[in-house]
Design an enzyme around this catalytic site. Sequence first.
Site, PDB file in Angstrom:
ATOM      1  N   ARG A  73     -19.934  -0.136 -54.626  1.00  0.00           N
ATOM      2  CA  ARG A  73     -21.232  -0.798 -54.784  1.00  0.00           C
ATOM      3  C   ARG A  73     -21.601  -0.875 -56.267  1.00  0.00           C
ATOM      4  NH1 ARG A  73     -26.906   2.012 -54.524  1.00  0.00           N
ATOM      5  NH2 ARG A  73     -28.280   0.234 -54.521  1.00  0.00           N
ATOM      6  N   SER A  89     -27.898  -3.424 -51.789  1.00  0.00           N
ATOM      7  CA  SER A  89     -27.976  -2.064 -51.246  1.00  0.00           C
ATOM      8  C   SER A  89     -26.649  -1.780 -50.530  1.00  0.00           C
ATOM      9  CB  SER A  89     -29.179  -1.948 -50.307  1.00  0.00           C
ATOM     10  OG  SER A  89     -28.963  -2.730 -49.161  1.00  0.00           O
ATOM     11  N   SER A 190     -28.381   0.125 -37.132  1.00  0.00           N
ATOM     12  CA  SER A 190     -29.690   0.688 -37.464  1.00  0.00           C
ATOM     13  C   SER A 190     -29.496   1.722 -38.572  1.00  0.00           C
ATOM     14  CB  SER A 190     -30.250   1.347 -36.199  1.00  0.00           C
ATOM     15  OG  SER A 190     -31.403   2.074 -36.505  1.00  0.00           O
ATOM     16  N   GLY A 215     -27.046   7.495 -40.585  1.00  0.00           N
ATOM     17  CA  GLY A 215     -27.973   8.553 -40.995  1.00  0.00           C
ATOM     18  C   GLY A 215     -28.036   8.656 -42.517  1.00  0.00           C
ATOM     19  N   HIS A 252     -21.449   2.224 -21.081  1.00  0.00           N
ATOM     20  CA  HIS A 252     -20.263   2.895 -20.521  1.00  0.00           C
ATOM     21  C   HIS A 252     -19.752   2.225 -19.239  1.00  0.00           C
ATOM     22  CE1 HIS A 252     -17.245   5.803 -20.493  1.00  0.00           C
ATOM     23  NE2 HIS A 252     -17.934   6.925 -20.498  1.00  0.00           N
ATOM     24  N   ASP A 256     -15.233   2.136 -22.921  1.00  0.00           N
ATOM     25  CA  ASP A 256     -14.870   3.545 -22.743  1.00  0.00           C
ATOM     26  C   ASP A 256     -14.862   4.276 -24.089  1.00  0.00           C
ATOM     27  OD1 ASP A 256     -12.395   2.966 -23.952  1.00  0.00           O
ATOM     28  OD2 ASP A 256     -11.544   2.395 -22.021  1.00  0.00           O
TER      29      ASP A 256
HETATM   30  N1  CAO Z   1     -29.036   7.283 -46.782  1.00  0.00           N
HETATM   31  C1  CAO Z   1     -29.640   7.486 -47.966  1.00  0.00           C
HETATM   32  N2  CAO Z   1     -30.113   6.484 -48.738  1.00  0.00           N
HETATM   33  C2  CAO Z   1     -29.968   5.221 -48.285  1.00  0.00           C
HETATM   34  C3  CAO Z   1     -29.347   4.938 -47.065  1.00  0.00           C
HETATM   35  C4  CAO Z   1     -28.861   6.036 -46.297  1.00  0.00           C
HETATM   36  N3  CAO Z   1     -28.265   5.842 -45.133  1.00  0.00           N
HETATM   37  N4  CAO Z   1     -29.332   3.596 -46.895  1.00  0.00           N
HETATM   38  C5  CAO Z   1     -29.923   3.058 -47.961  1.00  0.00           C
HETATM   39  N5  CAO Z   1     -30.317   4.028 -48.800  1.00  0.00           N
HETATM   40  C6  CAO Z   1     -31.038   3.870 -50.060  1.00  0.00           C
HETATM   41  C7  CAO Z   1     -30.681   2.596 -50.774  1.00  0.00           C
HETATM   42  O1  CAO Z   1     -29.495   2.768 -51.517  1.00  0.00           O
HETATM   43  C8  CAO Z   1     -31.914   2.372 -51.631  1.00  0.00           C
HETATM   44  O2  CAO Z   1     -31.918   3.237 -52.748  1.00  0.00           O
HETATM   45  P1  CAO Z   1     -31.597   2.696 -54.246  1.00  0.00           P
HETATM   46  O3  CAO Z   1     -32.484   1.529 -54.476  1.00  0.00           O
HETATM   47  O4  CAO Z   1     -31.908   3.888 -55.108  1.00  0.00           O
HETATM   48  O5  CAO Z   1     -30.160   2.343 -54.240  1.00  0.00           O
HETATM   49  C9  CAO Z   1     -33.038   2.867 -50.731  1.00  0.00           C
HETATM   50  O6  CAO Z   1     -32.428   3.710 -49.759  1.00  0.00           O
HETATM   51  C10 CAO Z   1     -33.845   1.797 -50.052  1.00  0.00           C
HETATM   52  O7  CAO Z   1     -33.007   0.855 -49.422  1.00  0.00           O
HETATM   53  P2  CAO Z   1     -33.676  -0.505 -48.828  1.00  0.00           P
HETATM   54  O8  CAO Z   1     -34.614  -0.183 -47.699  1.00  0.00           O
HETATM   55  O9  CAO Z   1     -34.235  -1.306 -49.942  1.00  0.00           O
HETATM   56  O10 CAO Z   1     -32.506  -1.370 -48.317  1.00  0.00           O
HETATM   57  P3  CAO Z   1     -31.355  -1.158 -47.277  1.00  0.00           P
HETATM   58  O11 CAO Z   1     -30.625  -2.435 -47.374  1.00  0.00           O
HETATM   59  O12 CAO Z   1     -30.583   0.064 -47.518  1.00  0.00           O
HETATM   60  O13 CAO Z   1     -32.048  -1.050 -45.826  1.00  0.00           O
HETATM   61  C11 CAO Z   1     -33.244  -1.743 -43.880  1.00  0.00           C
HETATM   62  C12 CAO Z   1     -32.569  -2.156 -45.185  1.00  0.00           C
HETATM   63  C13 CAO Z   1     -33.768  -3.007 -43.233  1.00  0.00           C
HETATM   64  C14 CAO Z   1     -32.218  -1.095 -42.953  1.00  0.00           C
HETATM   65  C15 CAO Z   1     -34.397  -0.746 -44.153  1.00  0.00           C
HETATM   66  O14 CAO Z   1     -35.302  -1.304 -45.060  1.00  0.00           O
HETATM   67  C16 CAO Z   1     -35.146  -0.326 -42.895  1.00  0.00           C
HETATM   68  O15 CAO Z   1     -36.030  -1.022 -42.405  1.00  0.00           O
HETATM   69  N6  CAO Z   1     -34.783   0.864 -42.367  1.00  0.00           N
HETATM   70  C17 CAO Z   1     -35.389   1.389 -41.153  1.00  0.00           C
HETATM   71  C18 CAO Z   1     -34.561   0.992 -39.955  1.00  0.00           C
HETATM   72  C19 CAO Z   1     -35.150   1.490 -38.679  1.00  0.00           C
HETATM   73  O16 CAO Z   1     -36.343   1.364 -38.423  1.00  0.00           O
HETATM   74  N7  CAO Z   1     -34.313   2.101 -37.846  1.00  0.00           N
HETATM   75  C20 CAO Z   1     -34.714   2.698 -36.603  1.00  0.00           C
HETATM   76  C21 CAO Z   1     -34.519   1.755 -35.490  1.00  0.00           C
HETATM   77  S1  CAO Z   1     -34.725   2.491 -33.933  1.00  0.00           S
HETATM   78  O17 CAO Z   1     -36.295   2.839 -33.873  1.00  0.00           O
END
Ligand code: CAO
Length: 282
Positions: A73, A89, A190, A215, A252, A256
């Site tokens: 990245r 990201s 997610s 995660g 499931h 599998d």
């Molecule tokens: N662990 C730690 N840090 C992470 C990460 C992870 N798994 N994924 C992304 N990050 C970091 C990114 O690198 C970014 O940090 P930097 O700017 O310092 O590099 C920061 O977290 C913020 O990322 P972002 O939100 O701008 O963008 P993204 O593309 O990583 O994520 C999205 C996009 C849409 C997945 C996120 O904004 C979001 O909405 N997450 C919540 C999803 C959710 O609700 N899931 C539950 C569903 S079931 O109820």
Amino acid sequence: DGRVTKEDVLNHVAYLKIEDVQKPYVPQYLVEDKIVPLTNIQKSMFKIMTKSLQIPHFGYSDEYSFDNVISFRNMIVQSNNQFSIKKISYMPIFIKSFSVALQQFPILNASIIEEEKDGGDSNVIKIRYRSAHNIGIAMDTPGGLLVPNIKNVQTKSIFEISEDLQRLQEAGKKNLISPTDLKDGTITLSNIGTIGGNFLSPVVVCSELCIAAIGRIQRLPRFEIIKDNITGEIKEQVVAKNIVPISFSADHRIIDGVTIAKFSQRWKNLLENPALLSVELR
Ligand code: CAO
């Protein structure tokens, strides 16, 4: 008969006009009980998740080493690109590698078609193998959880996916995600790690067969086997590694455990070795 059909979901999504998107009520310091109706997004989540939980879920988790993705990245961020991308990201890399891994496992991108048989016999069940990888992204928006999808990821570059994701995130912030973006998803990712958490049990969207959850990426101690170049001696040492926990749920009735385990190994291999990913890009 109380079942939620794909039609119901699409109709519901189609009538979610911008002015209908309400912010969910978040109570604070309650001094007495309060009863509030569900918002439209909460109603939609209630219906879809109730239907989804009729699916017998199979869960599978693993942890992937993330060190090479971080370098990959950084390299992309520093490269000059002709796209209007403010920032890349990790998500577009997760999404593209997921799609490349899916090419060998089309069953995970499939859906079930259940046709009623004349004469009251048991229904005919078919599998629709879908060529498009319309990857749904669980997104936290001011109105609540939405899952817009990025269409045809199999034909897109990491930059193009990043542009689509940024467009959806911007639209999400303003409650402007269109019904087209919410329709026709084939599989879901997610990323809850942006907020926190480790392993989880995601719920399969009722018109899909598989969901993967990412995660929090953490720096953790792990054993590494090294070979002394001079003596040839094999040693174990503890090193700091960036680790990302990954959890899958699948239907499931159709999928599998071995299929998910093999798919996970394939995705892991691509993420741990981005050079392999780049040779598979079209
Ligand atoms: N662990 C730690 N840090 C992470 C990460 C992870 N798994 N994924 C992304 N990050 C970091 C990114 O690198 C970014 O940090 P930097 O700017 O310092 O590099 C920061 O977290 C913020 O990322 P972002 O939100 O701008 O963008 P993204 O593309 O990583 O994520 C999205 C996009 C849409 C997945 C996120 O904004 C979001 O909405 N997450 C919540 C999803 C959710 O609700 N899931 C539950 C569903 S079931 O109820």
